[in-house]
Design an enzyme around this catalytic site. Structure first.
Site, PDB file in Angstrom:
ATOM      1  N   GLU A  46      63.576  17.628  54.909  1.00 14.57           N
ATOM      2  CA  GLU A  46      64.294  18.143  56.074  1.00 14.57           C
ATOM      3  C   GLU A  46      65.350  17.092  56.410  1.00 14.57           C
ATOM      4  O   GLU A  46      65.029  16.015  56.908  1.00 14.57           O
ATOM      5  CB  GLU A  46      63.344  18.364  57.242  1.00 14.57           C
ATOM      6  CG  GLU A  46      64.016  18.998  58.452  1.00 14.57           C
ATOM      7  CD  GLU A  46      63.085  19.099  59.649  1.00 14.57           C
ATOM      8  OE1 GLU A  46      63.492  19.740  60.630  1.00 14.57           O
ATOM      9  OE2 GLU A  46      61.976  18.533  59.618  1.00 14.57           O
ATOM     10  N   GLU A  57      65.371  15.848  70.354  1.00 14.24           N
ATOM     11  CA  GLU A  57      64.945  14.588  69.759  1.00 14.24           C
ATOM     12  C   GLU A  57      64.570  13.542  70.803  1.00 14.24           C
ATOM     13  O   GLU A  57      65.172  13.442  71.866  1.00 14.24           O
ATOM     14  CB  GLU A  57      66.051  14.026  68.861  1.00 14.24           C
ATOM     15  CG  GLU A  57      66.685  15.027  67.917  1.00 14.24           C
ATOM     16  CD  GLU A  57      65.721  15.684  66.950  1.00 14.24           C
ATOM     17  OE1 GLU A  57      64.545  15.273  66.894  1.00 14.24           O
ATOM     18  OE2 GLU A  57      66.124  16.631  66.256  1.00 14.24           O
TER      19      GLU A  57
END
Length: 276
Positions: A46, A57
């Protein structure tokens, strides 16, 4: 298996999906890290395409994205990096919809999806894309034979979850905890229930957010996951190498060892078949 066959990565037991940020700290280093992760047992890469507002994030990956952007990583540089990857595993682009929408000389995701397919990308994870607004990206991915992986969170309603399961291809990304990415010491208590709610579907189920050790990987696959997704633990390793001015080869060795630990842990969570 071809690089575009993402679901096949889950055919031979629990899959290890490994996330790194493209260009952190350089494209050349990222390519070396990917080779090491695959050597360690990674089944799917990924590869994060840096975006200036990475809302999903935590601090670890936000800092990595900043390092990559400061080093000059762009969507075109990202595609160049993907095209240079030699590893025979699927590469999934993880990014945010604004980057895809604004790429090229016309609005919409089709231009980037086309370029990504040519470079060798197998699919996309776009965490800020609402499922009800995913039509243009789904159509572009379908036109080029790419997968679009949806993220099911603990807060996702049952109706929306079923909609995502109907539309996701390749695998479904199960967000193992509420909040942002980041390594944790324990598997969330919500993970078994999250997986139980998905057992009626045949699509592979991979759990991410917080996985950082082989023991955690074992717990997750023992709870019914078909794979584990690991990101922040790798990115922390890269960050430590940057801070200590370690050469990429040294960091790559650490990543290889960590991937091997995670892959072995994931395998331990699955009972061995009985021999008659």
């Amino acid at each position: 298996m071809t690089r575009s066959d993402l679901a096949a990565a889950f055919d031979d037991g629990p899959a290890l999906v490994s996330y790194v940020v493209a260009g952190d700290p350089t494209p050349a280093a990222t390519a070396e890290y990917i080779d090491a992760l695959v050597d360690g047992g990674t089944d799917v890469i990924e590869l994060g395409l840096p975006f200036s507002e990475p809302v999903a994030e935590g601090t670890t990956i936000q800092n990595a994205i900043k390092r990559a952007l400061d080093a000059g990583m762009t969507p075109d540089a990202y595609l160049d990096l993907v095209a240079r990857i030699d590893a025979d595993v699927p590469v999934v682009c993880m990014t945010y919809y604004n980057l895809l929408f604004q790429y090229g000389d016309r609005a919409g995701p089709a231009a980037f999806v086309s370029a990504a397919a040519e470079a060798g990308v197998s699919g996309f994870v776009v965490p800020d894309l609402p499922v009800d607004e995913s039509g243009p990206l789904r159509e572009a991915c379908r036109a080029h034979g790419l997968d679009l992986v949806f993220v099911v969170a603990p807060t996702t309603t049952a109706d929306r979850r079923e909609r995502m399961l109907d539309l996701t291809t390749g695998f479904v990304y199960v967000q193992g905890r509420v909040g942002t990415t980041g390594a944790r010491e324990e598997v969330s208590a919500a993970t078994p229930d999250a997986l139980a709610a998905l057992q009626h579907t045949d699509i592979p189920k991979a759990v991410g957010f917080g996985v950082s050790s082989g023991e955690q990987a074992r717990e997750i696959t023992a709870s019914g996951a078909d794979g584990v997704i690991v990101g922040s633990a790798y990115v922390d390793t890269v960050a430590d190498g940057v801070a200590d001015d370690d050469p990429p080869s040294v960091v790559a060795d650490r990543l290889r060892d960590l991937a091997a630990e995670l892959k072995a842990g994931a395998a331990r969570g699955v009972p061995e078949p009985e021999h008659k």
